[in-house]
Design a protein around this motif. Structure first.
Motif, PDB file in Angstrom:
ATOM      1  N   ALA A  66       0.852  -1.198   0.000  1.00 25.30           N
ATOM      2  CA  ALA A  66       0.000   0.000   0.000  1.00 25.30           C
ATOM      3  C   ALA A  66       0.884   1.243   0.000  1.00 25.30           C
ATOM      4  O   ALA A  66       1.888   1.311   0.723  1.00 25.30           O
ATOM      5  CB  ALA A  66      -0.915   0.007   1.212  1.00 25.30           C
ATOM      6  N   PHE A  67       0.513   2.206  -0.824  1.00 21.83           N
ATOM      7  CA  PHE A  67       1.274   3.443  -0.947  1.00 21.83           C
ATOM      8  C   PHE A  67       0.365   4.623  -0.649  1.00 21.83           C
ATOM      9  O   PHE A  67      -0.857   4.490  -0.647  1.00 21.83           O
ATOM     10  CB  PHE A  67       1.859   3.572  -2.365  1.00 21.83           C
ATOM     11  CG  PHE A  67       3.027   2.657  -2.591  1.00 21.83           C
ATOM     12  CD1 PHE A  67       4.308   3.163  -2.643  1.00 21.83           C
ATOM     13  CD2 PHE A  67       2.843   1.295  -2.738  1.00 21.83           C
ATOM     14  CE1 PHE A  67       5.394   2.315  -2.837  1.00 21.83           C
ATOM     15  CE2 PHE A  67       3.917   0.436  -2.935  1.00 21.83           C
ATOM     16  CZ  PHE A  67       5.198   0.957  -2.983  1.00 21.83           C
ATOM     17  N   ALA A  68       0.958   5.794  -0.415  1.00 28.65           N
ATOM     18  CA  ALA A  68       0.172   6.981  -0.101  1.00 28.65           C
ATOM     19  C   ALA A  68       0.856   8.234  -0.630  1.00 28.65           C
ATOM     20  O   ALA A  68       2.076   8.280  -0.770  1.00 28.65           O
ATOM     21  CB  ALA A  68      -0.022   7.108   1.410  1.00 28.65           C
ATOM     22  N   ILE A  69       0.018   9.232  -0.925  1.00 28.45           N
ATOM     23  CA  ILE A  69       0.479  10.585  -1.241  1.00 28.45           C
ATOM     24  C   ILE A  69      -0.525  11.551  -0.614  1.00 28.45           C
ATOM     25  O   ILE A  69      -1.672  11.177  -0.355  1.00 28.45           O
ATOM     26  CB  ILE A  69       0.580  10.869  -2.757  1.00 28.45           C
ATOM     27  CG1 ILE A  69      -0.781  10.685  -3.461  1.00 28.45           C
ATOM     28  CG2 ILE A  69       1.677  10.058  -3.412  1.00 28.45           C
ATOM     29  CD1 ILE A  69      -0.805  11.173  -4.899  1.00 28.45           C
ATOM     30  N   PRO A  70      -0.124  12.795  -0.371  1.00 25.70           N
ATOM     31  CA  PRO A  70      -1.100  13.780   0.076  1.00 25.70           C
ATOM     32  C   PRO A  70      -2.157  13.989  -1.016  1.00 25.70           C
ATOM     33  O   PRO A  70      -1.834  14.005  -2.204  1.00 25.70           O
ATOM     34  CB  PRO A  70      -0.269  15.055   0.271  1.00 25.70           C
ATOM     35  CG  PRO A  70       1.130  14.570   0.434  1.00 25.70           C
ATOM     36  CD  PRO A  70       1.234  13.341  -0.406  1.00 25.70           C
ATOM     37  N   ALA A  71      -3.402  14.132  -0.606  1.00 24.39           N
ATOM     38  CA  ALA A  71      -4.484  14.377  -1.566  1.00 24.39           C
ATOM     39  C   ALA A  71      -4.326  15.775  -2.162  1.00 24.39           C
ATOM     40  O   ALA A  71      -3.896  16.706  -1.475  1.00 24.39           O
ATOM     41  CB  ALA A  71      -5.831  14.249  -0.881  1.00 24.39           C
ATOM     42  N   TYR A  72      -4.658  15.909  -3.445  1.00 25.13           N
ATOM     43  CA  TYR A  72      -4.618  17.219  -4.088  1.00 25.13           C
ATOM     44  C   TYR A  72      -5.923  17.931  -3.769  1.00 25.13           C
ATOM     45  O   TYR A  72      -6.998  17.408  -4.065  1.00 25.13           O
ATOM     46  CB  TYR A  72      -4.428  17.070  -5.603  1.00 25.13           C
ATOM     47  CG  TYR A  72      -4.252  18.394  -6.295  1.00 25.13           C
ATOM     48  CD1 TYR A  72      -3.007  18.992  -6.359  1.00 25.13           C
ATOM     49  CD2 TYR A  72      -5.334  19.059  -6.859  1.00 25.13           C
ATOM     50  CE1 TYR A  72      -2.824  20.210  -6.984  1.00 25.13           C
ATOM     51  CE2 TYR A  72      -5.165  20.283  -7.488  1.00 25.13           C
ATOM     52  CZ  TYR A  72      -3.913  20.858  -7.544  1.00 25.13           C
ATOM     53  OH  TYR A  72      -3.740  22.078  -8.147  1.00 25.13           O
ATOM     54  N   PRO A  73      -5.888  19.112  -3.152  1.00 28.92           N
ATOM     55  CA  PRO A  73      -7.110  19.811  -2.751  1.00 28.92           C
ATOM     56  C   PRO A  73      -8.065  20.052  -3.924  1.00 28.92           C
ATOM     57  O   PRO A  73      -7.661  20.534  -4.975  1.00 28.92           O
ATOM     58  CB  PRO A  73      -6.598  21.148  -2.203  1.00 28.92           C
ATOM     59  CG  PRO A  73      -5.176  20.891  -1.834  1.00 28.92           C
ATOM     60  CD  PRO A  73      -4.681  19.858  -2.812  1.00 28.92           C
ATOM     61  N   GLY A  74      -9.317  19.666  -3.720  1.00 27.45           N
ATOM     62  CA  GLY A  74     -10.343  19.909  -4.723  1.00 27.45           C
ATOM     63  C   GLY A  74     -10.448  18.854  -5.805  1.00 27.45           C
ATOM     64  O   GLY A  74     -11.382  18.875  -6.603  1.00 27.45           O
ATOM     65  N   MET A  75      -9.506  17.931  -5.868  1.00 27.79           N
ATOM     66  CA  MET A  75      -9.527  16.878  -6.887  1.00 27.79           C
ATOM     67  C   MET A  75     -10.320  15.681  -6.365  1.00 27.79           C
ATOM     68  O   MET A  75     -10.211  15.319  -5.196  1.00 27.79           O
ATOM     69  CB  MET A  75      -8.092  16.451  -7.214  1.00 27.79           C
ATOM     70  CG  MET A  75      -7.974  15.520  -8.384  1.00 27.79           C
ATOM     71  SD  MET A  75      -6.200  15.274  -8.772  1.00 27.79           S
ATOM     72  CE  MET A  75      -6.260  13.639  -9.454  1.00 27.79           C
ATOM     73  N   ASP A  76     -11.145  15.082  -7.221  1.00 26.58           N
ATOM     74  CA  ASP A  76     -11.882  13.887  -6.834  1.00 26.58           C
ATOM     75  C   ASP A  76     -10.912  12.765  -6.493  1.00 26.58           C
ATOM     76  O   ASP A  76      -9.801  12.711  -7.023  1.00 26.58           O
ATOM     77  CB  ASP A  76     -12.800  13.416  -7.966  1.00 26.58           C
ATOM     78  CG  ASP A  76     -13.958  14.375  -8.214  1.00 26.58           C
ATOM     79  OD1 ASP A  76     -14.308  15.147  -7.305  1.00 26.58           O
ATOM     80  OD2 ASP A  76     -14.503  14.347  -9.335  1.00 26.58           O
ATOM     81  N   VAL A  77     -11.359  11.868  -5.639  1.00 29.43           N
ATOM     82  CA  VAL A  77     -10.520  10.726  -5.263  1.00 29.43           C
ATOM     83  C   VAL A  77     -10.282   9.878  -6.513  1.00 29.43           C
ATOM     84  O   VAL A  77     -11.231   9.458  -7.173  1.00 29.43           O
ATOM     85  CB  VAL A  77     -11.193   9.878  -4.170  1.00 29.43           C
ATOM     86  CG1 VAL A  77     -10.326   8.687  -3.813  1.00 29.43           C
ATOM     87  CG2 VAL A  77     -11.475  10.722  -2.939  1.00 29.43           C
ATOM     88  N   PRO A  78      -9.028   9.655  -6.879  1.00 27.48           N
ATOM     89  CA  PRO A  78      -8.716   8.883  -8.080  1.00 27.48           C
ATOM     90  C   PRO A  78      -9.175   7.423  -7.973  1.00 27.48           C
ATOM     91  O   PRO A  78      -9.285   6.871  -6.872  1.00 27.48           O
ATOM     92  CB  PRO A  78      -7.196   8.967  -8.186  1.00 27.48           C
ATOM     93  CG  PRO A  78      -6.823  10.161  -7.376  1.00 27.48           C
ATOM     94  CD  PRO A  78      -7.818  10.206  -6.262  1.00 27.48           C
ATOM     95  N   GLU A  79      -9.389   6.824  -9.123  1.00 25.78           N
ATOM     96  CA  GLU A  79      -9.803   5.420  -9.187  1.00 25.78           C
ATOM     97  C   GLU A  79      -8.768   4.532  -8.506  1.00 25.78           C
ATOM     98  O   GLU A  79      -7.568   4.701  -8.703  1.00 25.78           O
ATOM     99  CB  GLU A  79      -9.967   5.000 -10.650  1.00 25.78           C
ATOM    100  CG  GLU A  79     -10.538   3.615 -10.814  1.00 25.78           C
ATOM    101  CD  GLU A  79     -10.783   3.265 -12.275  1.00 25.78           C
ATOM    102  OE1 GLU A  79     -10.776   2.073 -12.572  1.00 25.78           O
ATOM    103  OE2 GLU A  79     -10.966   4.174 -13.102  1.00 25.78           O
ATOM    104  N   GLY A  80      -9.244   3.604  -7.702  1.00 23.88           N
ATOM    105  CA  GLY A  80      -8.354   2.668  -7.016  1.00 23.88           C
ATOM    106  C   GLY A  80      -7.749   3.209  -5.732  1.00 23.88           C
ATOM    107  O   GLY A  80      -6.958   2.528  -5.088  1.00 23.88           O
ATOM    108  N   CYS A  81      -8.118   4.435  -5.360  1.00 24.34           N
ATOM    109  CA  CYS A  81      -7.578   5.054  -4.152  1.00 24.34           C
ATOM    110  C   CYS A  81      -8.686   5.284  -3.139  1.00 24.34           C
ATOM    111  O   CYS A  81      -9.856   5.347  -3.492  1.00 24.34           O
ATOM    112  CB  CYS A  81      -6.934   6.403  -4.478  1.00 24.34           C
ATOM    113  SG  CYS A  81      -5.561   6.321  -5.628  1.00 24.34           S
TER     114      CYS A  81
END
Length: 85
Positions: free
Chosen positions: A56-71
């Motif tokens: 499992a990997f992680a990155i900070p979420a980009y503000p205002g962007m929808d949650v990407p597929e598979g995340c």
């Protein structure tokens, strides 16, 4: 509060690429002057890091962007412990 996206490595790499496309499309400024696109420093949104959960990997979420597929969105990421000498 920092929000993160977590998921499989491929999903997080794709999410980072989508966020980076948004970031690199924004103008950059130095000393109040817009920087030419070829001179910009910003090339990535974040470096994907493996969490304490293997695979499992992680990155900070980009503000205002929808949650990407598979995340999925989480508020707390458990990072692996760093070995001390």
């Amino acid at each position: 509060m920092q929000i993160y996206w977590t998921g499989a490595e491929a999903a997080i790499i794709a999410a980072e690429a989508a966020a980076a496309a948004l970031v690199t499309g924004l103008p950059e400024y130095r000393d109040g002057q817009e920087v030419a696109p070829e001179a910009r420093v910003t090339a990535r949104w974040a470096e994907p890091r493996e969490t304490a959960t293997p695979g499992a990997f992680a990155i900070p979420a980009y503000p205002g962007m929808d949650v990407p597929e598979g995340c999925e969105t989480v508020e707390v990421v458990e990072w692996p412990e760093v070995a001390k000498d």
